[in-house]
Design a protein around this motif. Structure first.
Motif, PDB file in Angstrom:
ATOM      1  N   GLY A 129       0.813  -1.209   0.000  1.00 43.34           N
ATOM      2  CA  GLY A 129       0.000   0.000   0.000  1.00 43.34           C
ATOM      3  C   GLY A 129       0.846   1.258   0.000  1.00 43.34           C
ATOM      4  N   THR A 130       1.927   1.271   0.769  1.00 45.11           N
ATOM      5  CA  THR A 130       2.804   2.445   0.810  1.00 45.11           C
ATOM      6  C   THR A 130       3.465   2.673  -0.544  1.00 45.11           C
ATOM      7  OG1 THR A 130       3.234   1.993   3.162  1.00 45.11           O
ATOM      8  CG2 THR A 130       4.732   3.506   2.040  1.00 45.11           C
ATOM      9  N   ALA A 131       3.880   1.594  -1.186  1.00 47.20           N
ATOM     10  CA  ALA A 131       4.472   1.731  -2.519  1.00 47.20           C
ATOM     11  C   ALA A 131       3.440   2.226  -3.526  1.00 47.20           C
ATOM     12  CB  ALA A 131       5.055   0.391  -2.959  1.00 47.20           C
ATOM     13  N   ARG A 132       2.204   1.727  -3.436  1.00 48.35           N
ATOM     14  CA  ARG A 132       1.156   2.160  -4.366  1.00 48.35           C
ATOM     15  C   ARG A 132       0.788   3.619  -4.163  1.00 48.35           C
ATOM     16  NH1 ARG A 132      -4.463   1.780  -4.220  1.00 48.35           N
ATOM     17  NH2 ARG A 132      -4.386   0.634  -2.236  1.00 48.35           N
ATOM     18  N   THR A 137      11.476   4.330  -1.770  1.00 47.50           N
ATOM     19  CA  THR A 137      12.002   3.087  -1.196  1.00 47.50           C
ATOM     20  C   THR A 137      12.249   3.220   0.294  1.00 47.50           C
ATOM     21  OG1 THR A 137      13.059   2.549  -3.309  1.00 47.50           O
ATOM     22  CG2 THR A 137      13.843   1.379  -1.344  1.00 47.50           C
ATOM     23  N   ASP A 138      12.844   4.355   0.680  1.00 49.59           N
ATOM     24  CA  ASP A 138      13.108   4.557   2.107  1.00 49.59           C
ATOM     25  C   ASP A 138      11.817   4.565   2.912  1.00 49.59           C
ATOM     26  OD1 ASP A 138      15.752   4.729   1.471  1.00 49.59           O
ATOM     27  OD2 ASP A 138      15.869   6.920   1.569  1.00 49.59           O
ATOM     28  N   GLN A 139      10.797   5.261   2.402  1.00 51.55           N
ATOM     29  CA  GLN A 139       9.521   5.323   3.130  1.00 51.55           C
ATOM     30  C   GLN A 139       8.863   3.957   3.212  1.00 51.55           C
ATOM     31  OE1 GLN A 139       6.670   8.023   1.458  1.00 51.55           O
ATOM     32  NE2 GLN A 139       5.187   7.747   3.137  1.00 51.55           N
ATOM     33  N   VAL A 143       8.138   2.421   6.845  1.00 53.52           N
ATOM     34  CA  VAL A 143       6.754   2.164   7.256  1.00 53.52           C
ATOM     35  C   VAL A 143       6.511   0.663   7.439  1.00 53.52           C
ATOM     36  CG1 VAL A 143       4.344   2.355   6.562  1.00 53.52           C
ATOM     37  CG2 VAL A 143       5.884   4.288   6.212  1.00 53.52           C
ATOM     38  N   GLY A 144       7.033  -0.150   6.509  1.00 56.53           N
ATOM     39  CA  GLY A 144       6.858  -1.597   6.621  1.00 56.53           C
ATOM     40  C   GLY A 144       7.482  -2.156   7.884  1.00 56.53           C
TER      41      GLY A 144
END
Length: 376
Positions: A129-132, A137-139, A143-144
């Motif tokens: 979800g964060t990637a979408r 990449t860092d975030q 977050v993961g």
């Protein structure tokens, strides 16, 4: 299971976390796709309703958890709605807090492998979800890892509490077993002493008074004059004393009890479990068979504490000349398919060794019942 105070603290913390997610969404800008905010609120409301229903069902008293509110179904609703809410607004990172909340009931209900699988699934959803949502990449990594660590921490805390509760239950069961064995041993010693005194009274004093009464009977036929009156009075006294000795012997034999005291020791001190005990002893109970009954009751108390999440247990025992009849019921969660473990298997073996029979019955939301017959 956790104690009442621990359950209350866990529930309050969960309520605060769920409410914080809703407040953040209501007060902040919408970070999801246009037109999806209403659907997010629907998913959130369903999650909150399932969370509250699970808590209310756990605290329902008296009685077992309602059959129409199974814990597994409510957990599935929480998992599905949390995933849906996150997919609708992955840019609102606080939505992932719902995953942390979901891990708590999962760790209580699922085996370790199931809890690990859920943490992996939800962590993967956070990363995807964060990637979408356009995170770099860092975030995505931060977050993961952050929400993955939160979930692991929550699961470890719950599992540690669960293990501690199981150890407390095991300790309580061992303590109850020791107390019951001590009570049964002391009762058996008292009963043996009563029987010894009764036999001595019957064999020594009783026989002596019987011989004295016979001698006075003979003397009453041979005595004459004033002596005959004294002999008759002495014979009457001897007969009265013999009757008193026989009554005392009968009373001592009738006092040979102890099963109820041993059972009260066995069921006493069970944490969080109300035990209702009814014992009807219509005659002396063989110590070996009494021990079988006490051991079975101890195992059923332990089963109610460890596995059934029961709050009330009823024990009904009748001891007659024909044998012992025991009926034990709890108001725990029950199960559709009973798979006897070492404890129940040991019960069956003990009862069958005495020539008795034992039956188990259970159903989801209907508790667990054990009924056994032990012949005299």
């Amino acid at each position: 299971m956790p104690t009442g105070a621990e359950e209350r603290a866990t529930a309050v913390t969960g309520f605060v976390a769920v409410a914080a997610v809703g407040a953040a969404t209501a007060l902040g800008p919408w970070d999801g796709a246009p037109g999806t905010r209403t659907w997010w609120w629907v998913a959130y409301a369903l999650f909150a309703a399932a969370f509250v229903a699970d808590d209310v069902a756990d605290r329902r008293a008296p009685g077992p958890r309602p059959r129409w509110l199974p814990r597994g179904a409510l957990l599935a609703v929480q998992v599905a709605t949390a995933l849906l809410a996150w997919s609708l607004a992955p840019g609102a990172s606080w939505t992932a807090v719902l995953f942390v909340v979901t891990v708590v009931p999962a760790a209580l209900l699922l085996p370790l492998a199931g809890t690990v699988a859920l943490v992996v699934l939800q962590s993967a959803a956070v990363v995807a979800g964060t990637a979408r949502a356009g995170g770099g990449t860092d975030q995505v990594v931060v977050v993961g890892l952050l929400y993955g660590a939160f979930q692991v921490f929550a699961a470890l805390v719950v599992l540690a509490g669960r293990r501690e509760a199981e150890q407390r239950a095991a300790l309580a069961g061992a303590h109850a077993e020791l107390r019951a064995a001590s009570a049964l041993l002391a009762s058996s010693a008292r009963d043996a002493e009563r029987l010894r005194i009764a036999r001595d009274l019957h064999d020594v004093v009783g026989h002596g008074l019987t011989a004295l009464a016979l001698e006075l009977e003979v003397a009453s036929h041979r005595a004459s004059g004033p002596a005959a009156e004294h002999v008759a009075r002495a014979r009457s006294i001897a007969k009265d004393l013999l009757g008193d000795v026989r009554s005392a012997v009968g009373g001592l034999r009738g006092e040979v009890r102890g099963l109820e005291a041993a059972l009260r020791e066995a069921v006493g001190g069970a944490p969080g479990l109300e035990v209702v005990l009814a014992v009807r002893e219509e005659g002396p109970v063989d110590p070996d068979r009494a021990l079988v009954v006490v051991r079975c009751v101890q195992e059923l108390v332990t089963n109610a504490l460890r596995h059934a999440a029961a709050r009330r247990l009823t024990v009904d025992l009748t001891a007659t000349a024909a044998g012992l009849h025991l009926l034990v019921r709890d108001d725990g969660r029950g199960t559709r398919h009973l798979r006897p473990g070492n404890g129940l298997t040991g019960m069956v073996e003990r009862v069958e060794d005495t020539g008795g029979t034992i039956r188990f019955s259970t159903a989801p939301g209907r508790g667990f019942t054990a009924e056994l017959e032990v012949p005299a």
